[in-house]
Every structure is written in C-alpha cells, then in structure tokens.
Design a protein around this motif. Structure first.
Motif, PDB file in Angstrom:
ATOM      1  N   ASN A  48       0.966   0.310 -11.778  1.00 34.18           N
ATOM      2  CA  ASN A  48       2.121  -0.403 -12.336  1.00 34.18           C
ATOM      3  C   ASN A  48       2.705  -1.420 -11.358  1.00 34.18           C
ATOM      4  N   MET A  49       1.857  -1.988 -10.528  1.00 31.04           N
ATOM      5  CA  MET A  49       2.305  -2.979  -9.563  1.00 31.04           C
ATOM      6  C   MET A  49       2.558  -4.315 -10.258  1.00 31.04           C
ATOM      7  N   PRO A  50       3.616  -5.035  -9.845  1.00 32.33           N
ATOM      8  CA  PRO A  50       3.876  -6.346 -10.454  1.00 32.33           C
ATOM      9  C   PRO A  50       2.774  -7.343 -10.103  1.00 32.33           C
ATOM     10  N   VAL A  51       2.408  -8.165 -11.068  1.00 27.16           N
ATOM     11  CA  VAL A  51       1.362  -9.170 -10.871  1.00 27.16           C
ATOM     12  C   VAL A  51       2.017 -10.545 -10.858  1.00 27.16           C
ATOM     13  N   ARG A  77      -1.004 -13.414  -5.718  1.00 23.49           N
ATOM     14  CA  ARG A  77      -1.169 -12.061  -5.182  1.00 23.49           C
ATOM     15  C   ARG A  77      -2.636 -11.785  -4.886  1.00 23.49           C
ATOM     16  N   ARG A  78      -2.875 -11.143  -3.751  1.00 26.52           N
ATOM     17  CA  ARG A  78      -4.229 -10.749  -3.392  1.00 26.52           C
ATOM     18  C   ARG A  78      -4.590  -9.450  -4.114  1.00 26.52           C
ATOM     19  N   VAL A  79      -5.829  -9.372  -4.584  1.00 23.78           N
ATOM     20  CA  VAL A  79      -6.265  -8.215  -5.359  1.00 23.78           C
ATOM     21  C   VAL A  79      -7.675  -7.809  -4.970  1.00 23.78           C
ATOM     22  N   ILE A  80      -8.026  -6.571  -5.322  1.00 25.24           N
ATOM     23  CA  ILE A  80      -9.414  -6.126  -5.353  1.00 25.24           C
ATOM     24  C   ILE A  80      -9.723  -5.827  -6.811  1.00 25.24           C
ATOM     25  N   ALA A  81     -10.839  -6.323  -7.303  1.00 22.77           N
ATOM     26  CA  ALA A  81     -11.199  -6.114  -8.698  1.00 22.77           C
ATOM     27  C   ALA A  81     -12.612  -5.579  -8.803  1.00 22.77           C
ATOM     28  N   LYS A 125     -11.099  -3.034 -13.516  1.00 21.90           N
ATOM     29  CA  LYS A 125     -10.006  -2.429 -12.763  1.00 21.90           C
ATOM     30  C   LYS A 125      -9.507  -3.451 -11.757  1.00 21.90           C
ATOM     31  N   VAL A 126      -8.183  -3.535 -11.591  1.00 18.55           N
ATOM     32  CA  VAL A 126      -7.590  -4.455 -10.621  1.00 18.55           C
ATOM     33  C   VAL A 126      -6.557  -3.694  -9.799  1.00 18.55           C
ATOM     34  N   LYS A 127      -6.689  -3.769  -8.477  1.00 22.52           N
ATOM     35  CA  LYS A 127      -5.706  -3.176  -7.569  1.00 22.52           C
ATOM     36  C   LYS A 127      -5.004  -4.288  -6.816  1.00 22.52           C
ATOM     37  N   ILE A 128      -3.681  -4.316  -6.907  1.00 23.27           N
ATOM     38  CA  ILE A 128      -2.885  -5.294  -6.168  1.00 23.27           C
ATOM     39  C   ILE A 128      -2.848  -4.891  -4.706  1.00 23.27           C
ATOM     40  N   MET A 129      -3.182  -5.824  -3.820  1.00 25.27           N
ATOM     41  CA  MET A 129      -3.159  -5.540  -2.391  1.00 25.27           C
ATOM     42  C   MET A 129      -1.733  -5.627  -1.868  1.00 25.27           C
ATOM     43  N   THR A 130      -1.330  -4.630  -1.079  1.00 29.35           N
ATOM     44  CA  THR A 130      -0.029  -4.661  -0.418  1.00 29.35           C
ATOM     45  C   THR A 130      -0.205  -5.189   0.995  1.00 29.35           C
ATOM     46  N   ASN A 131       0.909  -5.443   1.661  1.00 31.28           N
ATOM     47  CA  ASN A 131       0.836  -5.911   3.055  1.00 31.28           C
ATOM     48  C   ASN A 131       0.106  -4.904   3.927  1.00 31.28           C
ATOM     49  N   CYS A 132       0.302  -3.618   3.622  1.00 33.86           N
ATOM     50  CA  CYS A 132      -0.364  -2.561   4.391  1.00 33.86           C
ATOM     51  C   CYS A 132      -1.873  -2.634   4.205  1.00 33.86           C
TER      52      CYS A 132
END
Length: 237
Positions: free
Chosen positions: A61-64, A68-72, A87-94
């Motif tokens: 449920n990450m905002p898009v 934004r950098r992502v892994i798909a 599937k898409v994962k939003i990359m965080t600063n971490c």
C-alpha cells in the motif's frame, strides 16, 4: 497515441477478466527490473516508459508517484510482446542506500518454481538452501520472494545474502471456509497447505475454525495469497 494506449489497456483488462489470475510456470518467462515510474494515471502507470502496471499489483500500500524508484517483476506477452509488471515494490530510501562494501549487492523479485526437502528453487539452475528459513515462513511453489544478492566475480551465478517474502500481512479472526485433503481456504480467498504451514504442534485446521493468520503474496490454482502461519482463536468442536 491515445488510440494505441486504449487498445493496450483494453487488452490487459480483457485478459484479467478472462484469466481471473496470473499464471506463472517458471521464472524464465519473468524478469526482475529496477526502474522509475515515468507515467501515472489513477489506476495504472508505466515504468521506464515501456512497462505497464496496474495499481493493484503495487505491494505494501505504498504511495506511487512519478519519479519513484521501483523493482518490478515483469512478463512479456507472447503475442503482442507488450511488457507488463505482475508485482511492483516501491523502493524506500533504506532500500536504495548501500554501504561502500555492499555496492555490488542488488534486490530482485523472484517466484518459487519448485521445492524439495533441502532446496527452494527459483529457476532450474538456482536454488536457496531450505535451512535458511525458519519460524513462520517456509517458501512454497508460487510464492513471491524479495532476494538480496550479488553476482560472483567472473560468472553470472547469484550469491544470495537474504531472502524474505515479497509481502506479508497478519489478519485476525478469519474463518476456515474450505478443506480438501491437505489443502484448504481461509475467508474464501486465501489458500493454505498443511505441507507448508506453521502452527501449533497439535493443531490441524478444521472447517469453520476461527483463526489468526500470516499471509504472503503467492500464485496458486485460483488464489493470489497463501497462509504461511495459522493459530486458532476458536475451534469447532
């Protein structure tokens, strides 16, 4: 351009309605891609200008937002050769920050293709020792994994550092709605199998039991989630 875009969207929506789910046979049909969201509409967007994704496939449920950098995890349609993210994962600063000693480490998304007693396979050639997993999560065929890896010098073999479920959530007080041998369903839409289920030593799920569960993203016969851990709240006697 708008006519082409509408045609692409209609193709994906018709396919989603007819299939009802994603079919995954092996990771050779899927590719993990790192990129940037370049276009965004209320229900869909594009990664790196060329990879279509629907908002429903974004995990956590990450905002898009654009940029934004992502892994798909991406599949290519065999007929149209259009790329679509499953599937898409939003990359965080971490996720993006790396230490100097870890500059060669990357994240990718993979799907479990098969499981043996000692190994979890993400392709015919690449496996992860089952002993790396303990506690609630034991991978099962169809599960999506987030893998932290590096490439060994001089070859393309993956040196896997950590593995975790791509997405995990706890759900309280849901009902066991179906039992069929060693498999079953919770809340009518979440698959489980006794062959890969963490629970109390003496507990075996029964129809209409009320349970707390831990769920991961997974592609099964008619389901897109799998229960990895189940604990009874109220059992049917």
């Amino acid at each position: 351009m708008q006519r082409i875009l509408r045609g692409i969207l209609n193709f994906f929506w018709r396919r989603a309605e007819s299939d009802g789910k994603l079919q995954i046979q092996d990771n050779f049909k899927l590719k993990s891609v790192r990129g940037i969201v370049t276009h965004l509409c209320p229900d869909y967007g594009w990664i790196n200008e060329t990879i279509f994704f629907h908002i429903s496939v974004v995990i956590d449920n990450m905002p898009v937002s654009i940029g934004r950098r992502v892994i798909a995890l991406v599949e290519e349609d065999e007929t149209t050769h259009i790329l679509k993210a499953v599937k898409v994962k939003i990359m965080t600063n971490c996720d993006c920050d790396t230490k100097p000693s870890e500059l060669d480490r990357e994240l990718c998304i993979m799907c479990v293709t098969s499981v043996s007693r000692d190994n979890i396979y993400i392709s015919k050639e690449t496996s992860i020792p089952a002993q790396l997993f303990s506690g609630e999560f034991m991978p099962y065929k169809g599960d999506f994994l987030l893998i932290d890896y590096s490439l060994k010098p001089g070859n393309s073999n993956m040196n896997i550092h950590t593995v975790s479920p791509l997405n995990s959530q706890r759900i309280s007080e849901v009902c066991v709605t179906s039992i069929n041998g060693r498999t079953g369903v919770v809340d009518d839409f979440i698959f489980f199998t006794l062959d890969s289920l963490h629970t109390l030593p003496v507990y075996i799920p029964a129809l209409n039991d009320i349970v707390n569960v831990v769920v991961v993203d997974s592609i099964q016969s008619h389901y897109t989630c799998r229960v990895v851990a189940m604990f009874p709240v109220k059992m049917l006697y």
